[in-house]
Design an enzyme around this catalytic site. Structure first.
Site, mmCIF file in Angstrom:
data_model
loop_
_atom_site.group_PDB
_atom_site.id
_atom_site.type_symbol
_atom_site.label_atom_id
_atom_site.label_comp_id
_atom_site.label_asym_id
_atom_site.label_seq_id
_atom_site.Cartn_x
_atom_site.Cartn_y
_atom_site.Cartn_z
ATOM 1 C CG HIS A 1 60.477 -14.057 -6.610
ATOM 2 N ND1 HIS A 1 60.227 -13.935 -5.260
ATOM 3 C CD2 HIS A 1 60.946 -12.845 -7.007
ATOM 4 C CE1 HIS A 1 60.522 -12.708 -4.863
ATOM 5 N NE2 HIS A 1 60.949 -12.030 -5.916
ATOM 6 C CG HIS B 1 61.986 -2.430 -7.797
ATOM 7 N ND1 HIS B 1 62.886 -2.255 -6.772
ATOM 8 C CD2 HIS B 1 61.615 -3.737 -7.745
ATOM 9 C CE1 HIS B 1 63.054 -3.407 -6.132
ATOM 10 N NE2 HIS B 1 62.297 -4.322 -6.709
#
Length: 743
Positions: free
Chosen positions: A109, A272
């Site tokens: 991020h 993920h």
């Protein structure tokens, strides 16, 4: 003074007796963000040309971050980070006893705000520490990740920036869970204030999506689907659980971050493979973000009133669950899980759409993050299912399922690109883990492999250039076109490489391809003649010659104005090849407008003067530099298609301060032309005779009070020499913006 922040603010905003009876609200105090913009919200914001002033840097102007970073024992730093990752803290317990997935999300991020369209965003300055990014909904609870790293930052102090530490922590997290990364480069220097020059979108509410028009056409230069998200909504577009619609959003947002389909699949799957999502309860239990939190929370936000507020009771995205049976180990279980079950739509405890295996399959295969006696079924997000059902993503995903080694290589490369895309050329990379491989997205230029020209050669080349028949206008415009592609955000563009002679730059409308080809042809001839006459191996690159020729033209124009100046020139640029130039990637650098050349492309949302300010910001110019460059380029005749707009002089090609003197002439009145809202007519106030024409960019230097103050300096009778010398200094700065070898 009261310690109660809310009470103090409330008192400040209460109307005092005797005030205006219709004034229902008070203007904010300057310390609260009040000021001129409250009265005139559309005024030019010149503060974006004064970013990160030296007086705001507590380390002082003499601090050399690169030198400090080189003193680090990087393996020791990584060991300290690894120790943090596996030492769970009671105040924010680690899922599965390992903070690795948390740090991957933080690093992702930090870097993931980058967008290729304007080069802004990214992890290169540690902006995740500041508003608005520190309080974006998508960055929920990452304030805790940075606090967990504080002992490492404290230990190494100024030798390790927050910007570097956040990315390095992501790498160490991957490695500590069994993944082999592609490499790491330091060199990201912290800033000390939020970026006020990044347009994050038109919305004034979190998760708003007013950025779309037509058939879900995302406004440029934005790279996310909603305000406060990094890329896409994991539940699907606007929370609609449609994997194919989600795939469209994924493809567009990742493309805007310079990722292709394979890189996109690898990044999502790789990320993920680790960790879990957090949505244990009703999101109404979550308090304000860091910037809105009370003073006593000390910069931590999202206080959670559900259960213990942490660990098994954590609420972040509102989604809940892990993707794989091995959440803190690198393996191929993400794709094995994605393709191993059929999926049914469900909702998390927080009410968010997500997917679980049909018929209760997979139950008990996923460990609980905090209680070894519990287990769960795997969870997938709508955006994960897009990798299985989108017709382009699906074959890539199946190939990675069948060839885990290809996934590992693709993820390693894509992760390195994600976390280093905004760092600019390899010359800026620091540390022992810099990869040796040359990557196309790094915009490589060859190393210097010849003797450079000396002062005598430079003087001789200037004579040849000025005798070539090329005009001052042509030489200045070509050098400007070559150098002014630079972008201070991602450090791309600039004169090094001479990519102005390659696709796509040589075909850009703003560069006037036919005229450019003629100028480059003449300069190439001079280069070839110079090389043919040398026997000592001394060479001049076309990149150097373009800049040298522009400087020679500026010197000539200054001499004709009565001033003998030398434009600084340092050889050392080299010429890139078409093979090592990513045409699609470089297309993002094409100017939609360039007020320095009075060029305005079609279909612009903002008026030309705002676009000028934006380009000046990309070029890292100050307001005085912006002012003097526009005034100089106008009288030098550098306008697009040799337009007379703003050429407020009777002697084009001579470096005078006429632009400013004539713009501020009280004997001239200006009015719109009536044919083009970007064109104005300057007429003699007494006779009405047409004297000049100018653009919005030109007239703003007389209209805007701050820019007029600078214009008045250069219009003054005693400023003729100052104008020339300031122009030369600003010109040289632009020509050398990409010369990191000179730092």
């Amino acid at each position: 003074m009261s310690e109660n922040h809310e009470t103090v603010v409330s008192e400040l905003n209460e109307e005092s007796g005797g005030g205006c009876p219709v004034a229902h609200e008070r203007a904010p105090h300057p310390t609260q963000g009040g000021g001129n913009r409250g009265w005139w919200p559309n005024r030019l914001n010149l503060k974006i040309l004064a970013k990160n002033p030296a007086v705001a840097n507590p380390l002082g102007e003499e601090f050399d971050y690169a030198a400090a970073f080189r003193t680090l024992d990087l393996p020791a730093v990584k060991r300290d980070i690894a120790q943090v990752l596996t030492t769970s803290q009671d105040w924010w317990p680690a899922d599965y006893g390992h903070y690795g997935p948390f740090m991957i999300r933080m690093a992702w991020h930090s870097a993931g705000t980058y967008r290729i369209s304007d080069g802004r965003g990214g992890g290169g300055a540690g902006q995740q520490r500041f508003a608005p990014l520190n309080s974006w909904p998508d960055n929920g609870n990452l304030d805790k990740a940075r606090r967990l790293l504080w002992p490492v930052k404290k230990k190494y102090g100024q030798a390790l920036s927050w910007a570097d530490l956040m990315i390095l922590a992501g790498n160490v997290a991957l490695e500590s869970m069994g993944f082999t990364t592609f490499g790491f480069a330091g060199g990201r220097e912290d800033v000390w204030e939020p970026d006020e020059d990044v347009y994050w979108g038109p919305e004034t509410t979190w998760l708003g999506d007013e950025r779309y028009t037509g058939d879900r056409e995302l406004e440029n230069p934005l790279g996310a689907v909603q305000m406060g998200l990094i890329y896409v909504n994991p539940e699907g577009p606007n929370g609609t659980p449609d994997p194919l619609a989600a795939a469209r959003d994924i493809r567009e947002t990742f493309r805007r971050m310079a990722m292709d389909d394979e890189e996109t699949v690898a990044l999502i799957a790789g990320g993920h493979t680790f960790g879990k999502t957090h949505g244990a309860g009703d999101p109404d239990n979550v308090g304000p973000e860091p910037e809105g939190a009370p003073l006593e929370t000390q910069g931590l936000g999202w206080k959670n009133a559900f259960g213990t507020g942490k660990g098994a009771d954590a609420i972040t995205s509102g989604l809940e669950g892990a993707w794989t049976p091995t959440p803190v180990s690198w393996d191929n279980s993400f794709f094995e899980t994605l393709f191993g079950y059929e999926w049914a739509l469900t909702k998390s405890p927080a009410g968010a759409y997500q997917w679980k295996p049909k018929g209760g399959a997979g139950a008990g295969t996923v460990p609980d993050a905090h209680d070894a006696a519990k287990s769960h079924a795997p969870t997938m997000l709508t955006t994960d299912l897009a990798l299985r059902f989108d017709p382009v993503y699906e074959p890539i995903s199946r190939r990675f399922l069948e060839h885990p080694d290809e996934l590992a290589d693709a993820f390693a490369r894509a992760w390195f690109k994600l976390t280093h895309r905004d760092m600019g050329p390899v010359a800026r990379y620091l540390g022992p883990e810099v990869p040796a491989e040359t990557l196309l997205w790094q915009d490589p230029v060859p190393a210097v492999d010849h003797e450079l020209v000396d002062a005598a050669d430079v003087a001789a080349l200037k004579v040849r250039v000025l005798a070539s028949g090329l005009s001052v206008s042509e030489l200045v415009a070509t050098a400007w076109a070559s150098a002014s592609t630079f972008r201070g955000g991602d450090k791309r563009g600039g004169a090094n490489g001479a990519r102005i002679r390659l696709e796509p730059q040589r075909g850009w409308e703003v560069n006037e391809p036919d005229r450019l080809a003629a100028v480059l042809g003449t300069l190439t001839g001079i280069q070839e003649e110079f090389h043919a006459a040398r026997t000592d191996g001394r060479r001049v690159s076309l990149a150097d010659l373009i800049v040298l020729a522009g400087g020679a033209a500026v010197e000539q124009a200054a001499r004709e104005a009565g001033f003998d100046v030398e434009v600084p020139f340092t050889p050392g640029r080299t010429d890139a090849s078409q093979e090592l130039t990513d045409v699609e990637s470089f297309a993002a650098l094409e100017p939609a407008a360039d007020g320095f050349r009075n060029y305005l492309g079609k279909g612009q949302r903002l008026p030309a003067e705002y676009l000028l300010l934006d380009r000046a910001n990309l070029l890292t110019l100050s307001a005085p530099e912006l002012t003097v460059l526009v005034g100089g380029l106008r009288v030098l005749g550098a306008n697009f298609r040799q337009s007379s707009l703003g050429v407020l002089t009777a002697t084009p090609g001579v470096l005078t301060n006429d632009f400013f003197a004539n713009l501020l002439d009280l004997g001239t009145t200006w009015r719109p032309s009536g044919e083009d809202d970007n064109v104005f007519e300057g007429r003699d106030a007494a006779t009405g005779e047409l004297t000049w024409t100018g653009s919005r960019v030109d007239l703003v230097f007389g209209s805007n009070s701050e820019l007029r103050a600078f214009a008045e300096v250069y219009a003054s009778d005693d400023a003729r020499e100052k104008f020339v010398r300031d122009f030369v200094a600003a010109w040289a700065k632009v020509m050398n913006l990409d010369r990191y070898d000179l730092a």
